[in-house]
Scaffold this motif. Structure first.
Motif, PDB file in Angstrom:
ATOM      1  N   LYS A  35     -10.764  16.164  -6.390  1.00  0.00           N
ATOM      2  CA  LYS A  35     -10.621  15.762  -4.994  1.00  0.00           C
ATOM      3  C   LYS A  35     -10.139  14.322  -4.892  1.00  0.00           C
ATOM      4  O   LYS A  35      -9.267  13.993  -4.088  1.00  0.00           O
ATOM      5  N   LEU A  36     -10.720  13.458  -5.705  1.00  0.00           N
ATOM      6  CA  LEU A  36     -10.340  12.050  -5.676  1.00  0.00           C
ATOM      7  C   LEU A  36      -8.918  11.848  -6.191  1.00  0.00           C
ATOM      8  O   LEU A  36      -8.167  11.015  -5.653  1.00  0.00           O
ATOM      9  N   ILE A  37      -8.535  12.591  -7.219  1.00  0.00           N
ATOM     10  CA  ILE A  37      -7.175  12.490  -7.751  1.00  0.00           C
ATOM     11  C   ILE A  37      -6.153  12.924  -6.701  1.00  0.00           C
ATOM     12  O   ILE A  37      -5.141  12.252  -6.474  1.00  0.00           O
ATOM     13  N   VAL A  38      -6.413  14.050  -6.044  1.00  0.00           N
ATOM     14  CA  VAL A  38      -5.485  14.560  -5.027  1.00  0.00           C
ATOM     15  C   VAL A  38      -5.365  13.584  -3.863  1.00  0.00           C
ATOM     16  O   VAL A  38      -4.262  13.307  -3.365  1.00  0.00           O
ATOM     17  N   ALA A  39      -6.492  13.036  -3.418  1.00  0.00           N
ATOM     18  CA  ALA A  39      -6.464  12.090  -2.307  1.00  0.00           C
ATOM     19  C   ALA A  39      -5.655  10.848  -2.666  1.00  0.00           C
ATOM     20  O   ALA A  39      -4.845  10.363  -1.867  1.00  0.00           O
ATOM     21  N   ARG A  40      -5.858  10.323  -3.877  1.00  0.00           N
ATOM     22  CA  ARG A  40      -5.107   9.144  -4.283  1.00  0.00           C
ATOM     23  C   ARG A  40      -3.634   9.468  -4.530  1.00  0.00           C
ATOM     24  O   ARG A  40      -2.763   8.660  -4.203  1.00  0.00           O
ATOM     25  N   TYR A  45       2.033   9.061  -2.761  1.00  0.00           N
ATOM     26  CA  TYR A  45       3.235   9.751  -2.288  1.00  0.00           C
ATOM     27  C   TYR A  45       3.652   9.247  -0.912  1.00  0.00           C
ATOM     28  O   TYR A  45       4.846   9.090  -0.622  1.00  0.00           O
ATOM     29  N   GLU A  46       2.671   8.985  -0.061  1.00  0.00           N
ATOM     30  CA  GLU A  46       2.939   8.487   1.294  1.00  0.00           C
ATOM     31  C   GLU A  46       3.157   6.982   1.322  1.00  0.00           C
ATOM     32  O   GLU A  46       3.385   6.408   2.393  1.00  0.00           O
ATOM     33  N   GLU A  47       3.093   6.347   0.155  1.00  0.00           N
ATOM     34  CA  GLU A  47       3.311   4.916   0.005  1.00  0.00           C
ATOM     35  C   GLU A  47       2.370   4.101   0.882  1.00  0.00           C
ATOM     36  O   GLU A  47       2.773   3.147   1.562  1.00  0.00           O
ATOM     37  N   VAL A  48       1.101   4.475   0.870  1.00  0.00           N
ATOM     38  CA  VAL A  48       0.086   3.713   1.593  1.00  0.00           C
ATOM     39  C   VAL A  48      -0.014   2.331   0.961  1.00  0.00           C
ATOM     40  O   VAL A  48      -0.172   2.198  -0.256  1.00  0.00           O
ATOM     41  N   GLU A  49       0.089   1.306   1.775  1.00  0.00           N
ATOM     42  CA  GLU A  49       0.107  -0.062   1.267  1.00  0.00           C
ATOM     43  C   GLU A  49      -1.190  -0.389   0.527  1.00  0.00           C
ATOM     44  O   GLU A  49      -2.286  -0.131   1.008  1.00  0.00           O
TER      45      GLU A  49
END
Length: 281
Positions: A35-40, A45-49
């Motif tokens: 779950k943590l891997i997928v969230a990160r 992928y979304e390039e969250v700053e």
């Protein structure tokens, strides 16, 4: 990393894991890990700053780590693993598009250079993210690693490796800790590590070359005999900064990056065709 080693390997596992700076979370099993891997992965992928590629977990037993390595319970995404057995800590790095392109491209540059020198494929064989085990039971996967199968067997350390990361609050610290791991656990057998940090915002790439440095630890009353003797640490040899934003061609700051032939291929060169690989602007 400290200039004076504090363990028989040259640097403690706690420092390699950056526990003081980035405390690990408690490991709760593969399902929670996924779950943590997928969230990160989604954040990257979304390039969250500011999103880091690294996750750190404590209380991971050797048996649990072996289950993860063997994929017996299955991970939801391809990752890079670094396990520090003596402190039962697991560091997971989630690859990103830019870092995958960076380490693969750099490796290809070296392979093409070896082709131009007439070397056989066996002398610059890529090993990818093969898992390597240190003498204390710790393990690590680089982004890319390479060896010369004519001078080293498949069970020996790679001759050199590449570690890459997207810039974040912990990226360069993690990269340098990785170089320190390779130097200490291989006892200098990994001849150099290339660190690549990619800044998504500024389109800047920093490339560092780290080499193993032997340090003879004195046997005094202050230090136990088990710690005395030679240890290996990573020493930064050179830095190159590549800037690409807003211009037609990149600009390069720093001296040319020189990869010594013997360090790359594990043997002395046969001149004049075989020589150091020089990566200039």
């Amino acid at each position: 990393m400290a200039s004076v080693p504090n363990s028989s390997l040259g640097v403690s596992s706690s420092r390699l894991a950056l526990i003081d700076r980035f405390p690990p979370t408690t490991y709760k099993g593969v399902k929670d890990l996924n779950k943590l891997i997928v969230a990160r992965r989604d954040q990257l992928y979304e390039e969250v700053e500011g999103a880091s590629q690294y996750l750190s977990f404590k209380d991971v037993s050797p048996q649990q780590f072996h289950h993860i390595v063997e994929r017996e319970e299955g991970l939801s995404s391809h990752v890079r693993l670094n396990y520090l057995r003596d402190i039962e800590t697991l560091i997971v790095k989630i690859p990103a598009r830019e870092t995958e392109a960076a380490h693969i491209s750099f490796g290809n540059i070296v392979v093409r250079a070896s082709d131009r020198m007439g070397l056989d494929f066996e002398e610059s064989c890529p090993l990818g993210a093969t898992t390597f085990w240190g003498p204390t039971g710790s393990a690590k996967e680089a982004d890319s690693s390479f060896t010369n199968f004519r001078s080293r067997s498949s069970r020996q350390w790679p001759t050199w490796a590449i570690e890459a990361a997207i810039r974040s609050s912990d990226s360069m610290l993690r990269l340098r800790a990785a170089a320190a791991w390779w130097a200490a656990h291989s006892a200098g057998e990994v001849k150099f590590v290339i660190l690549i940090e990619v800044n998504r915002e500024t389109k800047e790439v920093i490339v560092e070359q780290h080499v193993p440095m032997r340090w003879d630890y004195p046997n005094t009353r202050l230090h136990s005999r088990s710690v005395a003797g030679p240890v290996w640490m990573a020493s930064k040899l050179s830095t190159v900064t590549i800037r690409t934003q807003g211009i037609d061609s990149p600009t390069v700051q720093g001296r040319p990056l020189v990869l010594e032939f013997e360090s790359v291929f594990g043997r002395a060169p046969n001149p004049p065709l075989e020589q150091d690989i020089v990566l200039s602007e």
